[in-house]
Design an enzyme around this catalytic site. Structure first.
Site, PDB file in Angstrom:
ATOM      1  N   ARG A 117       0.819  -1.214   0.000  1.00  0.00           N
ATOM      2  CA  ARG A 117       0.000   0.000   0.000  1.00  0.00           C
ATOM      3  C   ARG A 117       0.854   1.267   0.000  1.00  0.00           C
ATOM      4  O   ARG A 117       0.495   2.267  -0.628  1.00  0.00           O
ATOM      5  CB  ARG A 117      -0.936  -0.001   1.232  1.00  0.00           C
ATOM      6  CG  ARG A 117      -2.039  -1.028   1.175  1.00  0.00           C
ATOM      7  CD  ARG A 117      -2.806  -1.126   2.477  1.00  0.00           C
ATOM      8  NE  ARG A 117      -1.959  -1.633   3.560  1.00  0.00           N
ATOM      9  CZ  ARG A 117      -2.414  -1.938   4.774  1.00  0.00           C
ATOM     10  NH1 ARG A 117      -3.697  -1.777   5.061  1.00  0.00           N
ATOM     11  NH2 ARG A 117      -1.602  -2.388   5.710  1.00  0.00           N
TER      12      ARG A 117
ATOM     13  N   VAL B 164       2.732   7.211  14.544  1.00  0.00           N
ATOM     14  CA  VAL B 164       3.812   6.944  15.497  1.00  0.00           C
ATOM     15  C   VAL B 164       5.104   7.579  14.987  1.00  0.00           C
ATOM     16  O   VAL B 164       5.712   7.075  14.034  1.00  0.00           O
ATOM     17  CB  VAL B 164       4.011   5.426  15.692  1.00  0.00           C
ATOM     18  CG1 VAL B 164       5.141   5.168  16.695  1.00  0.00           C
ATOM     19  CG2 VAL B 164       2.716   4.753  16.141  1.00  0.00           C
TER      20      VAL B 164
ATOM     21  N   ASP C 175     -22.610 -24.938   2.286  1.00  0.00           N
ATOM     22  CA  ASP C 175     -21.420 -25.770   2.433  1.00  0.00           C
ATOM     23  C   ASP C 175     -21.156 -26.071   3.911  1.00  0.00           C
ATOM     24  O   ASP C 175     -20.837 -27.201   4.290  1.00  0.00           O
ATOM     25  CB  ASP C 175     -20.215 -25.053   1.809  1.00  0.00           C
ATOM     26  CG  ASP C 175     -18.933 -25.846   1.942  1.00  0.00           C
ATOM     27  OD1 ASP C 175     -18.867 -26.958   1.383  1.00  0.00           O
ATOM     28  OD2 ASP C 175     -17.990 -25.366   2.605  1.00  0.00           O
TER      29      ASP C 175
ATOM     30  N   SER D  98     -23.445 -28.727   5.338  1.00  0.00           N
ATOM     31  CA  SER D  98     -23.505 -29.979   4.595  1.00  0.00           C
ATOM     32  C   SER D  98     -22.229 -30.783   4.782  1.00  0.00           C
ATOM     33  O   SER D  98     -21.151 -30.236   4.979  1.00  0.00           O
ATOM     34  CB  SER D  98     -23.702 -29.680   3.099  1.00  0.00           C
ATOM     35  OG  SER D  98     -23.432 -30.819   2.322  1.00  0.00           O
TER      36      SER D  98
ATOM     37  N   GLY E 156     -18.504 -34.659  -2.994  1.00  0.00           N
ATOM     38  CA  GLY E 156     -18.778 -35.287  -1.705  1.00  0.00           C
ATOM     39  C   GLY E 156     -20.194 -35.784  -1.544  1.00  0.00           C
ATOM     40  O   GLY E 156     -20.733 -35.795  -0.438  1.00  0.00           O
TER      41      GLY E 156
ATOM     42  N   HIS F  14      -9.307 -27.356  -3.912  1.00  0.00           N
ATOM     43  CA  HIS F  14      -8.403 -27.983  -2.955  1.00  0.00           C
ATOM     44  C   HIS F  14      -7.733 -26.924  -2.081  1.00  0.00           C
ATOM     45  O   HIS F  14      -7.390 -25.839  -2.551  1.00  0.00           O
ATOM     46  CB  HIS F  14      -7.321 -28.781  -3.685  1.00  0.00           C
ATOM     47  CG  HIS F  14      -7.851 -29.981  -4.392  1.00  0.00           C
ATOM     48  ND1 HIS F  14      -7.219 -30.565  -5.466  1.00  0.00           N
ATOM     49  CD2 HIS F  14      -8.981 -30.702  -4.193  1.00  0.00           C
ATOM     50  CE1 HIS F  14      -7.913 -31.606  -5.881  1.00  0.00           C
ATOM     51  NE2 HIS F  14      -8.989 -31.703  -5.129  1.00  0.00           N
TER      52      HIS F  14
ATOM     53  N   LEU G  89       9.298 -28.436 -15.761  1.00  0.00           N
ATOM     54  CA  LEU G  89       9.276 -29.878 -16.027  1.00  0.00           C
ATOM     55  C   LEU G  89       9.575 -30.176 -17.489  1.00  0.00           C
ATOM     56  O   LEU G  89      10.309 -31.121 -17.823  1.00  0.00           O
ATOM     57  CB  LEU G  89       7.909 -30.443 -15.639  1.00  0.00           C
ATOM     58  CG  LEU G  89       7.642 -30.546 -14.131  1.00  0.00           C
ATOM     59  CD1 LEU G  89       6.156 -30.599 -13.836  1.00  0.00           C
ATOM     60  CD2 LEU G  89       8.342 -31.781 -13.549  1.00  0.00           C
TER      61      LEU G  89
ATOM     62  N   GLU H  86      11.351 -28.340 -19.511  1.00  0.00           N
ATOM     63  CA  GLU H  86      12.762 -28.039 -19.785  1.00  0.00           C
ATOM     64  C   GLU H  86      13.697 -29.122 -19.256  1.00  0.00           C
ATOM     65  O   GLU H  86      14.773 -29.339 -19.820  1.00  0.00           O
ATOM     66  CB  GLU H  86      13.128 -26.685 -19.155  1.00  0.00           C
ATOM     67  CG  GLU H  86      12.486 -25.495 -19.856  1.00  0.00           C
ATOM     68  CD  GLU H  86      12.722 -24.191 -19.123  1.00  0.00           C
ATOM     69  OE1 GLU H  86      13.323 -24.241 -18.016  1.00  0.00           O
ATOM     70  OE2 GLU H  86      12.299 -23.133 -19.632  1.00  0.00           O
TER      71      GLU H  86
END
Length: 1092
Positions: free
Chosen positions: A66, A111, A257, A260, A309, A751, A770, A772
């Site tokens: 900021r 301050v 959610d 449940s 689920g 996830h 990966l 490369e």
């Protein structure tokens, strides 16, 4: 998700309330929150220091840097703050690529301090522990703290001491400041641990002679620890990232959610967007977003979300209607697209969830048509064929273009179709129905012998030089390379009968000699046995109350599958690891706090135990063993050839995507050798590299597939393994989440671990690294299957893989309940009911949902009308029934029913026994006169007998007129209950012919004896006949039938039950002892010859 950012004010609240340190912290709770609607006068009244001190003002909206952006007003008075806010408060601004409105500000005291009094401190979580960073030069110009700052790792379960801080972090701090700073940092770390922070940064931390000042603060907490920290956290508000509004629909889904056991997520990216998604599965939802963005739809992608689920039909309906409501609010010139996608479900009933979506589509049929919406559907899993059929039918009946595809179509192919990059097939090939997989394909009724015990491919000798190339990366000491075999035995924690039966069916179809489940542990019941099927026959599996007994009686067990809830999974896993025979543990629960998971990982590493999970469906080793619901139901096991081993091993985070990999690999290669879903949390118990190294050291595995993900750095270890020569087998790898770099604001995917905290954690950076280093990386997920096939075909061409001949698996009978759901069988029902249905999300009385009953305030009379008479009764009828219940509720303790209840209660019996004792006295002589009176008066009236003839006839036959007569009441002392009911009936009933007839009879009987009145039983009986015959809700035949079957007596039974219960409670409350009838109230009349 777990780690969630909190506002600066919330973070400081936590710090000031709960930090324990000898450091003198200043300006505690000295801040004022400001919004556009804030009343300045009230604000000043609440915070008088605003008028007396110099101030700092800044937005509190998760905006980084900021100070660099000029978004901090420093050293201002109150008027200066107001002036500084004028061009900013409520105005749109751009931070990076995100545009948002500045609307939440924080005002604090300024301050005064020197530059050398500013410090930087940060604590953040990692798999191995928590890192503490400290730099002696804080402030907006701190720069790259990762390279500048002193860093100290506090390992899991270790404590941070002031000595650690002083010796490792405070090298450049003046001696006179070290003690206070060390105390503050230790207190901060303790706070961080106890309140389950995952990130806590203070910059600058100012220390002057006056004390310690926390100027700017940023923090994240582990939201899954809410059940632990609720008393300290309170209700935490998690603000959205800057540039994204907090929509009420998101809050609504978050509330669903929270209530449940399923997972329901929604993030609105662009409410005016053309492309909307409704995707099942945390991993699949990311893949679909990736594909949409990859095909140029990033600016039109309206939302991110997922459901998984096994949500119920009602929950899916609520989720779907929210999406449809949002997407039909604004027109788009090109129309709109809805992607209803998903991987192949492991245990979610696809048909049930699709029925909820279909209901929502029907409800929004007109808006969907008006907005020119096209819907593309692709799904697999339990009962998916029925789900696709229902979805296709609703397209035909509503006229909405709905294109439906199953597992025969690549998961993300529908995105290309929807965006015009692929041709939509006229008649897509339909996969074989579930039932067909369960028929004996061999043509023989006998069960085939075991098909294969080794890899599907002939084993080729491994390059003996590989192990000597590099041993830098190795499987953790003490952990096994082979986790599962054909002889693996396991214990299941939790009463998961469906998962256990699925495992047993898999064992049987793999031709195992014995079931893989030895026992179950369920602490909430005593030891017993549970019945399951092993092929065609029934077997018993023991269930134990505690783990110690189970393991003592089953020493062959070395695997635990832990289905415990997120609250008890940690304790049950810790308990299990105290037994050395357990070598592998799968933790299914999602939402275990990260700090607890890291403790489990450390303990497992020390004991040589492999953990799969948390937040996983598990893993599968075809032909050998499967964890719980992995691989889905038997039809998918057979379709993906998981009953025998192939040559390809995979590791994924997502459980749903692991099943999709089973499908892809079975269609492009000779099949799966082993597959593991390590789980979607930030710190899975075992990592990609752990399993890749196992596969590298397993001769039967010829190629490896990895489905990586945005977030974390585990994939870079695979880079190192390839570079150093530790991994030499072909590795096909793709990291999902490439869309994240295209979004203007941060998106937390399904996830918990799917969030990049720095550029190196993005999926794009990982895929590039990966590629490369030599891994085989497709251009996108759409290409994954083709790349796998290309590598496999090359290995076959080189004779590394020699495909073997297929052998049909044994047949397994289908469960009755599943066969019935698929419509394959029918059976006469044992019971029939027409008044109530509790099977759905909402209780239904005679076709009317319970919510509607309360909404219309039908009352007890209305409910009785639905349950007794299967229809809605007029309002006057409902009210009359309620009045009848009130007047029959009680008639004192002297009547036989109440007397019996009281005697029984005083004998120490329970409520049910006492109530039953009273009810059993009801009959013709007590209370049961309603039916008899109704029948007698109705028969006489319908036979056209005048009242006098009826009375004379009953006298001649020697019968009592039921409903006439009272022991106490008379024509001179009328029963007020009857009078109240009579007044209501005369005013509200459309006709009262039978009541009028009964009153004529009363005139005759009372002329003979004043107490031969129409009593309350008789009045209710004849009035109810008038109600049934004349209220307009019944035919004459229906009305007579209800009288005949005894419905009217039910009113007395129901009403008087209230009084009997009252008498029972009264006796208990008065603590009355055993009742014994007094001798002087008994006339002892014995035979004369006995008294001589």
């Amino acid at each position: 998700m777990s780690a969630k950012a909190i506002s600066e004010q919330t973070g400081k609240d936590f710090l000031y309330k709960f930090i324990c340190t000898k450091a003198p912290i200043q300006n505690k709770f000295k801040y004022a929150r400001l919004r556009h609607e804030t009343d300045w006068d009230l604000l000043v009244q609440e915070h008088p220091w605003l008028q007396t001190e110099r101030l700092v003002v800044k937005p509190d909206q998760l905006i980084k840097r900021r100070g660099k952006l000029g978004l901090i007003g420093v050293n201002l008075d109150l008027n200066g703050v107001k002036e500084w806010l004028k061009p900013r408060l409520g105005q749109e601004t751009t931070v990076g690529r995100a545009k948002g409105v500045l609307k939440n500000f924080l005002i604090e005291p300024f301050v005064p301090h020197q530059q050398e009094e500013e410090f930087y401190v940060c604590i953040y979580a990692a798999r191995e522990g928590d890192y503490v960073l400290f730099h002696h030069e804080g402030g907006i110009d701190v720069g790259d703290v990762d390279s500048k700052a002193c860093k100290f790792l506090v390992e899991v379960d270790r404590k941070l001491s002031e000595q650690d801080v002083s010796s490792h972090l405070l090298h450049h701090v003046p001696e006179n400041r070290k003690s206070i700073l060390a105390s503050f940092i230790v207190g901060l770390f303790t706070l961080y641990e106890e309140l389950y922070f995952t990130y806590l940064e203070i910059n600058p931390l100012v220390m002057t002679d006056a004390g310690v000042f926390v100027l700017d603060m940023a923090a994240k907490i582990d939201a899954t620890a809410d059940y632990i920290c609720k008393s300290k956290w309170g209700d935490v508000d998690f603000p959205p990232p800057f540039g994204r509004e907090a929509y009420p629909e998101e809050a609504y889904i978050a509330d669903l959610d929270a209530k449940s056991g399923a997972s329901l997520k929604l993030t609105i990216l662009n409410p005016k967007g053309r492309i909307w998604t409704m995707v099942a599965g945390g991993g699949a939802s990311v893949v679909y977003s990736d594909t949409i963005c990859d095909l140029g739809g990033v600016n039109e992608l309206a939302n991110y979300g997922e459901y998984s689920g096994a949500p119920s039909e009602q929950q899916t309906y609520d989720y779907a209607k929210t999406i449809l409501s949002l997407m039909t609010r604004e027109q788009h010139p090109e129309g709109k697209i809805l992607i209803i996608g998903g991987s192949i479900a492991n245990f979610t009933n696809v048909a049930a969830t699709f029925k909820g979506i279909v209901r929502a589509i029907k409800d929004y049929q007109t808006p969907l048509q008006n907005h020119n919406v096209s819907i593309f559907v692709r799904r697999g899993g339990p009962n998916y064929q029925e789900g696709l059929r229902v979805m296709g039918e609703v397209g035909k009946t509503t006229g909405i273009p709905i294109y439906v595809f199953g597992t025969e179509t690549h998961m993300t192919a529908i995105v290309g179709m929807a965006l015009g990059h692929r041709t939509i097939p006229d008649q897509p090939p339909m996969a074989v129905h579930t039932a067909n997989f369960l028929l004996n394909a061999s043509g023989s009724p006998s069960t085939p012998a075991p098909s294969r015990t080794a890899s599907f491919s002939d084993s080729k000798s491994e390059d003996t030089n590989r192990a000597s190339i590099c041993v830098k990366h190795s499987i953790p000491q003490g952990k096994a390379t082979t986790l599962f075999s054909r002889h693996t035995k396991s214990i299941i924690w939790g009463m998961q009968t469906r998962a256990v039966q699925g495992m047993l069916d898999f064992d049987y179809v793999c031709s195992r000699d014995e079931p893989s489940v030895a026992a179950m542990v369920y602490p909430f019941t005593g030891d017993h046995k549970q019945k399951f099927y092993w092929g065609h026959k029934e077997i018993l599996i023991p269930v134990y109350k505690n783990m110690a007994d189970a393991l003592k009686k089953h020493p062959e067990v070395d695997v635990l599958i832990n289905f415990a809830s997120l609250r008890s999974a940690y304790d049950s896993t810790v308990e299990t690891m105290s037994f050395s025979q357990i070598r592998t543990i799968a933790i299914i629960a999602e939402g275990i706090p990260e700090a607890l998971t890291r403790r489990l990982i450390k303990m497992a590493d020390e004991k040589g135990v492999t953990i799969i999970g948390p937040a996983t469906v598990g893993g599968i080793k075809p032909g050998c063993y499967k964890i719980g619901n992995t691989g889905g139901m038997l039809d998918n096991i057979l379709a993906s050839k998981l009953y025998r081993p192939g040559s390809v091993a995979y590791v994924s985070r997502s459980g749903g995507m692991s099943n999709e990999l089973n499908n892809i690999i079975s269609r492009t290669t000779d099949g799966v050798y082993e597959g593991v879903a390590i789980g979607g949390d930030r710190y899975p118990g075992s990592t990609f590299m752990d399993h890749v190294l196992r596969y590298q050291d397993t001769p039967g595995v010829k190629m490896i597939v990895v489905l990586g993900e945005i977030g974390g750095t585990e994939e870079y270890k695979i880079c190192s393994g390839i570079k150093e020569g530790r991994i030499t087998k072909p590795v096909v790898i793709w990291c999902i989440g490439t869309c994240a770099t295209m979004f203007a604001s941060e998106v937390q995917f399904g996830h918990a671990g799917a969030c990049a905290n720095e550029n190196s954690e993005t999926a794009v950076a990982k895929n590039q690294a990966l590629r490369e280093i030599g891994a085989i990386v497709p251009r996108n997920f759409d290409e994954l299957g083709e790349i796998i096939k290309t590598v496999y075909d090359d290995l076959v061409a080189k004779n590394v893989i020699i495909p073997a001949q297929e052998v049909p698996p044994p047949t397994v009978p289908m469960d009755y309940s599943w066969a019935r759901e698929l419509g394959l069988i029918r059976k006469p029902a044992s019971f029939m009911t027409s008044i109530c249905d509790e099977r759905g999300q909402e209780l239904i009385y005679a076709g009317m949902p319970i919510t509607e009953i309360f909404k219309e305030d039908m009352g007890l009379g209305g409910v009785l009308g639905l349950l007794w008479f299967q229809r809605r009764l007029p309002k006057h009828a409902c009210h009359f029934i309620e009045m009848c219940l009130m007047v029959t509720a009680d008639h004192g303790p002297a009547v036989s029913g109440a007397h019996n209840t009281i005697v029984c209660a005083r004998a120490g019996k329970d409520l049910i026994s006492s109530l039953t004792s009273g009810l059993l006295t009801i009959g013709d002589r007590f209370g049961g006169a309603l039916d008899a009176a109704a029948k007698q008066f109705s028969k006489a009236f319908d036979s056209s007998l005048i009242a006098m003839d009826f009375v004379n006839k009953m006298k001649k036959e020697g019968k009592l007129i039921m409903g006439i007569g009272h022991r106490v009441k008379s024509i001179n002392n009328p029963d007020m209950r009857v009078q109240i009911l009579k007044d209501f009936v005369k005013q509200n009933f459309p006709a009262t012919p039978l009541l009028d007839y009964a009153l004529e009879v009363e005139k005759i009987t009372t002329s003979k004896k004043p107490n031969l009145i129409l009593n309350v039983d008789g009045f209710i009986g004849v009035a109810m006949v008038d109600l049934l015959r004349n209220c307009g809700a019944f035919t004459r035949e229906e009305a007579d039938e209800y009288v005949e079957i005894g419905a009217l007596n039910g009113i007395f039974v129901l009403g008087r039950s209230m009084g009997f219960i009252g008498h029972y409670l009264d006796q208990k409350r008065l603590k009355q002892g055993l009742y014994r009838h007094p001798w002087d109230d008994i006339s002892y009349v014995l035979p004369e010859h006995m008294t001589m």
